[in-house]
Design an enzyme around this catalytic site. Sequence first.
Site, short mmCIF file in Angstrom:
data_model
loop_
_atom_site.label_atom_id
_atom_site.label_comp_id
_atom_site.label_asym_id
_atom_site.label_seq_id
_atom_site.Cartn_x
_atom_site.Cartn_y
_atom_site.Cartn_z
N LYS A 87 -6.19 -4.97 2.29
CA LYS A 87 -6.01 -5.79 0.95
C LYS A 87 -6.54 -7.20 0.97
CE LYS A 87 -1.87 -6.51 -2.23
NZ LYS A 87 -1.39 -7.98 -1.93
N GLN A 136 1.10 2.15 1.53
CA GLN A 136 1.28 1.54 0.54
C GLN A 136 0.25 1.85 -0.36
OE1 GLN A 136 3.42 -1.31 -0.17
NE2 GLN A 136 4.70 -0.92 1.89
N ILE A 137 0.39 1.76 -1.89
CA ILE A 137 -0.53 2.18 -2.73
C ILE A 137 -0.85 0.93 -3.37
CG2 ILE A 137 0.31 4.37 -3.07
CD1 ILE A 137 1.77 3.33 -5.70
N TYR A 138 -2.13 0.89 -3.83
CA TYR A 138 -2.75 -0.21 -4.34
C TYR A 138 -3.90 0.08 -5.25
CZ TYR A 138 -0.84 -2.84 -0.29
OH TYR A 138 0.10 -3.50 0.50
#
Length: 64
Positions: free
Chosen positions: A18, A53-55
């Site tokens: 990220k 985690q989702i992004y």
Amino acid sequence: MTTLTWPDQWPLGTRVRKHKGSSWNGHVVGWYSTKLTPRGYAVESMLEPGSVQIYPKAALELVP
């Protein structure tokens, strides 16, 4: 069930991070699509296996 296929889809196992705000380094373990996020990725942490985690794709970059 529909299989997602995007022309620029990162394959499972691709290392990403990220690049804005908080940090998250890991590898792609899945994909998702919603009205707000047409192209999103599930990313499993490199430091905490099992933590995902989702992004949206726009929040991620490839790790060389």
